[in-house]
Design a protein around this motif. Structure first.
Motif, PDB file in Angstrom:
ATOM      1  N   ALA A 144      15.688   6.267   3.884  1.00 37.85           N
ATOM      2  CA  ALA A 144      15.023   7.499   4.461  1.00 37.85           C
ATOM      3  C   ALA A 144      15.569   8.205   5.716  1.00 37.85           C
ATOM      4  N   LYS A 145      15.379   9.462   5.884  1.00 35.42           N
ATOM      5  CA  LYS A 145      16.085  10.206   6.885  1.00 35.42           C
ATOM      6  C   LYS A 145      15.028  10.641   7.896  1.00 35.42           C
ATOM      7  N   TRP A 146      15.195  10.156   9.250  1.00 36.09           N
ATOM      8  CA  TRP A 146      14.256  10.467  10.237  1.00 36.09           C
ATOM      9  C   TRP A 146      13.692  11.722  10.163  1.00 36.09           C
ATOM     10  N   ASP A 147      14.442  12.869  10.043  1.00 32.02           N
ATOM     11  CA  ASP A 147      13.728  14.163  10.303  1.00 32.02           C
ATOM     12  C   ASP A 147      12.574  14.281   9.038  1.00 32.02           C
ATOM     13  N   THR A 148      12.876  14.003   7.832  1.00 31.24           N
ATOM     14  CA  THR A 148      12.291  14.034   6.643  1.00 31.24           C
ATOM     15  C   THR A 148      11.140  12.953   6.809  1.00 31.24           C
ATOM     16  N   PHE A 149      11.667  11.875   7.067  1.00 32.51           N
ATOM     17  CA  PHE A 149      10.361  10.748   7.142  1.00 32.51           C
ATOM     18  C   PHE A 149       9.293  11.154   8.099  1.00 32.51           C
ATOM     19  N   MET A 150       9.638  11.542   9.106  1.00 34.28           N
ATOM     20  CA  MET A 150       8.586  11.937  10.062  1.00 34.28           C
ATOM     21  C   MET A 150       7.474  12.976   9.762  1.00 34.28           C
ATOM     22  N   LYS A 151       7.910  13.766   8.756  1.00 28.19           N
ATOM     23  CA  LYS A 151       6.993  14.906   8.534  1.00 28.19           C
ATOM     24  C   LYS A 151       6.492  15.095   6.884  1.00 28.19           C
ATOM     25  N   SER A 152       7.342  14.356   6.031  1.00 27.96           N
ATOM     26  CA  SER A 152       7.118  14.205   4.617  1.00 27.96           C
ATOM     27  C   SER A 152       6.269  12.899   4.310  1.00 27.96           C
ATOM     28  N   ASP A 153       5.300  13.213   3.603  1.00 26.83           N
ATOM     29  CA  ASP A 153       4.385  12.185   3.172  1.00 26.83           C
ATOM     30  C   ASP A 153       5.255  11.686   1.676  1.00 26.83           C
ATOM     31  N   ASP A 154       5.848  12.505   1.044  1.00 25.53           N
ATOM     32  CA  ASP A 154       6.628  11.796  -0.196  1.00 25.53           C
ATOM     33  C   ASP A 154       7.783  11.101   0.221  1.00 25.53           C
ATOM     34  N   GLU A 155       8.454  11.289   1.319  1.00 23.29           N
ATOM     35  CA  GLU A 155       9.420  10.464   1.908  1.00 23.29           C
ATOM     36  C   GLU A 155       8.855   9.080   2.416  1.00 23.29           C
ATOM     37  N   LEU A 156       7.663   9.061   3.031  1.00 26.19           N
ATOM     38  CA  LEU A 156       6.956   8.080   3.271  1.00 26.19           C
ATOM     39  C   LEU A 156       6.465   7.201   2.155  1.00 26.19           C
ATOM     40  N   LYS A 157       6.213   7.643   1.161  1.00 24.24           N
ATOM     41  CA  LYS A 157       5.654   6.929   0.052  1.00 24.24           C
ATOM     42  C   LYS A 157       6.849   6.359  -0.567  1.00 24.24           C
ATOM     43  N   THR A 158       8.079   6.926  -0.860  1.00 18.42           N
ATOM     44  CA  THR A 158       9.097   6.607  -1.444  1.00 18.42           C
ATOM     45  C   THR A 158       9.646   5.428  -0.722  1.00 18.42           C
ATOM     46  N   PHE A 159       9.636   5.456   0.793  1.00 18.11           N
ATOM     47  CA  PHE A 159      10.160   4.510   1.772  1.00 18.11           C
ATOM     48  C   PHE A 159       9.263   3.070   1.464  1.00 18.11           C
ATOM     49  N   LEU A 160       7.916   3.298   1.426  1.00 12.85           N
ATOM     50  CA  LEU A 160       6.898   2.485   1.303  1.00 12.85           C
ATOM     51  C   LEU A 160       7.132   1.654  -0.329  1.00 12.85           C
ATOM     52  N   VAL A 389      -0.061  -1.845   6.779  1.00 11.08           N
ATOM     53  CA  VAL A 389       1.039  -1.244   5.933  1.00 11.08           C
ATOM     54  C   VAL A 389       0.880  -1.201   4.435  1.00 11.08           C
ATOM     55  N   LEU A 390      -0.160  -2.371   3.881  1.00  6.84           N
ATOM     56  CA  LEU A 390      -0.394  -2.440   2.529  1.00  6.84           C
ATOM     57  C   LEU A 390      -1.679  -1.302   2.253  1.00  6.84           C
ATOM     58  N   SER A 391      -2.467  -1.096   3.249  1.00  2.38           N
ATOM     59  CA  SER A 391      -3.382  -0.091   3.233  1.00  2.38           C
ATOM     60  C   SER A 391      -2.923   1.370   2.982  1.00  2.38           C
ATOM     61  N   VAL A 392      -1.606   1.562   4.074  1.00  2.00           N
ATOM     62  CA  VAL A 392      -1.282   3.117   3.729  1.00  2.00           C
ATOM     63  C   VAL A 392      -0.644   3.131   2.388  1.00  2.00           C
ATOM     64  N   ALA A 393       0.156   1.932   1.781  1.00  2.00           N
ATOM     65  CA  ALA A 393       0.734   2.286   0.462  1.00  2.00           C
ATOM     66  C   ALA A 393      -0.295   2.220  -0.823  1.00  2.00           C
ATOM     67  N   ARG A 394      -1.540   1.684  -0.496  1.00  5.60           N
ATOM     68  CA  ARG A 394      -2.673   1.910  -1.522  1.00  5.60           C
ATOM     69  C   ARG A 394      -3.058   3.316  -1.469  1.00  5.60           C
ATOM     70  N   GLY A 395      -3.149   3.830  -0.193  1.00  7.64           N
ATOM     71  CA  GLY A 395      -3.572   5.218  -0.056  1.00  7.64           C
ATOM     72  C   GLY A 395      -2.732   6.340  -0.796  1.00  7.64           C
ATOM     73  N   PHE A 396      -1.220   5.960  -1.176  1.00  7.56           N
ATOM     74  CA  PHE A 396      -0.362   6.567  -1.854  1.00  7.56           C
ATOM     75  C   PHE A 396      -0.582   6.302  -3.452  1.00  7.56           C
ATOM     76  N   GLY A 397      -1.342   5.394  -3.437  1.00  5.45           N
ATOM     77  CA  GLY A 397      -1.524   4.877  -4.876  1.00  5.45           C
ATOM     78  C   GLY A 397      -0.526   4.062  -5.430  1.00  5.45           C
ATOM     79  N   LEU A 398       0.060   3.351  -4.443  1.00  5.86           N
ATOM     80  CA  LEU A 398       1.095   2.225  -4.781  1.00  5.86           C
ATOM     81  C   LEU A 398       0.408   0.828  -5.095  1.00  5.86           C
ATOM     82  N   LYS A 399       0.836   0.030  -5.971  1.00  8.71           N
ATOM     83  CA  LYS A 399       0.431  -1.424  -6.252  1.00  8.71           C
ATOM     84  C   LYS A 399       0.811  -2.340  -5.038  1.00  8.71           C
ATOM     85  N   ALA A 400      -0.175  -2.601  -4.348  1.00  5.05           N
ATOM     86  CA  ALA A 400       0.178  -3.592  -3.087  1.00  5.05           C
ATOM     87  C   ALA A 400      -1.094  -4.531  -2.824  1.00  5.05           C
TER      88      ALA A 400
END
Length: 400
Positions: A144-160, A389-400
């Motif tokens: 992930a890239k810092w600038d995008t990561f800090m403001k993009s939920d899509d980047e955070l979801k991919t990271f998670l 961390v797992l709670s945030v991931a589940r909030g994005f619909g990820l299996k955690a």
């Protein structure tokens, strides 16, 4: 009486039909049938048979939950343990039960299937990609890239998603400061404060009673194995290194554990059953700690034997005094075989941490270590709370 209860009566009409508590069975055009036995309900749905306790069914009625708070509202201890349905029927895609006293419960067959013991036993709690060096490097996972990561939920979801699958994930281009490291960590989850503080920054000055505060090589290990609940996520950021060496070692402990299970099921099972003690003792002018806990090297879910945690830290392992005499030799042999798997060169991923690169490590899965180094090497980091961390991931619909 039991013979009558177990008798199966096939119904000719494929539409809604009733089944009495005497043991009649309904069969519909889509091959869903139910049978009331003396102690449970048998459901046959889509080629799967489920035995469901009557008490369990009453306890899981949709009226047992508050739809606003998503919490249970029924007093489970008040349910009659001998409760039996007054009648049951298949209505469209639902099981409908009328209980003595007239209360009606309705359950979708999809929900029953997903929550049945048979289905849960087959399911993986958290999908993962187990890896050695080649598997991980060939996956070519982008940081992930810092600038995008800090403001993009899509980047955070991919990271998670990467973190959940591989147990490690990176964020690049982070400013080389403790403050920026704290910000990128909090973007993921809550920071867990421990005896080391909230955010910590260290060099090889032996300011704490830990081998990590030296320039010596560190073998692969998990952190805080001496906690009753070892820290879930380890965050590292190398702020400065003016010298040589110091590469970080990463090993997928679950990959090694599965190799052990394949090659020696008996040794694998022994490491899941025998608890051992880890402890951390620190006595200095500024810090006094004596932390201790007990747990097995490998923790597995009892229903599907899936590994969910590894505690492996030879530095912090205490005296082995929790094992019966007849198992001591066997435990050492099992531990030696796991260590052999962990130390295979093909399982070692070496990464040179540089300023701007922040790594997140699943401390319940991936072990870390380092090679010896020279010169000034300054790292900062923290621990994150696993559940959040797992709670945030589940909030994005990820299996955690």
């Amino acid at each position: 009486m039991l013979g009558n209860i177990r008798r199966v009566l096939r119904m000719v009409k494929p539409s809604k039909m009733m089944t009495s508590a005497a043991g009649q069975t309904e069969k519909r055009a889509h091959c869903t049938s139910i049978q009331l036995l003396h102690d449970c309900l048998v459901v046959n749905h889509e080629e799967q048979q489920m035995h469901v306790s009557y008490v369990w069914l009453r306890d899981h009625c949709c009226d047992s939950y508050n739809s606003v708070t998503h919490q249970r509202s029924l007093d489970t201890a008040a349910i009659d343990l001998a409760i039996r349905p007054q009648s049951a029927s298949v209505e469209e895609d639902r099981l409908v039960i009328t209980w003595p006293g007239g209360h009606v419960s309705s359950y979708s067959f999809k929900w029953l299937t997903e929550n049945s013991y048979q289905e849960v036993k087959r399911k993986t709690v958290q999908p993962r990609i187990l890896w050695n060096k080649d598997v991980y490097e060939n996956a070519n996972i982008a940081s992930a890239k810092w600038d995008t990561f800090m403001k993009s939920d899509d980047e955070l979801k991919t990271f998670l998603q990467n973190y959940l699958l591989y147990g490690i994930a990176f964020v690049d281009d982070v400013p080389a400061t403790v403050e920026a490291t704290e910000a990128v960590s909090q973007r993921v989850s809550l920071i867990r404060e421990t005896t080391y503080g909230k955010m910590w920054c260290f060099t090889a000055d032996l300011s704490r009673g830990d081998t990590a505060y030296t320039n010596m090589a560190l073998d692969r290990h998990t952190d805080t194995s001496y906690f009753h609940e070892p820290c879930g996520i380890q965050v590292f950021h190398c702020l400065k290194h003016e010298g040589t060496g110091g590469r970080t070692l990463l090993v997928d402990g679950f990959y090694a554990a599965e190799k052990l299970r394949e090659r020696s099921p008996e040794n694998f099972e022994l490491l899941t059953r025998v608890p051992i003690r880890h402890e951390y003792i620190e006595v200095s002018e500024t810090h006094k700690n004596h932390i201790s806990s007990v747990g097995p090297v490998l923790s597995v879910y009892p229903w599907n034997r899936e590994v969910y945690q590894i505690r492996y830290n030879n530095y912090d392992r205490a005296a082995i005094n929790t094992i019966p005499h007849e198992l001591v030799q066997r435990w050492y042999a099992a531990h030696r075989q796991l260590t052999t798997e962990l130390r295979r060169p093909e399982n070692e991923l070496w990464v040179k941490l540089t300023p701007g690169m922040v790594i997140f490590i699943d401390n319940w899965r991936v072990m870390h270590g380092r090679e010896a180094f020279t010169g000034l090497r300054q790292l900062c980091g923290c621990y994150l709370t696993r559940d959040d961390v797992l709670s945030v991931a589940r909030g994005f619909g990820l299996k955690a």
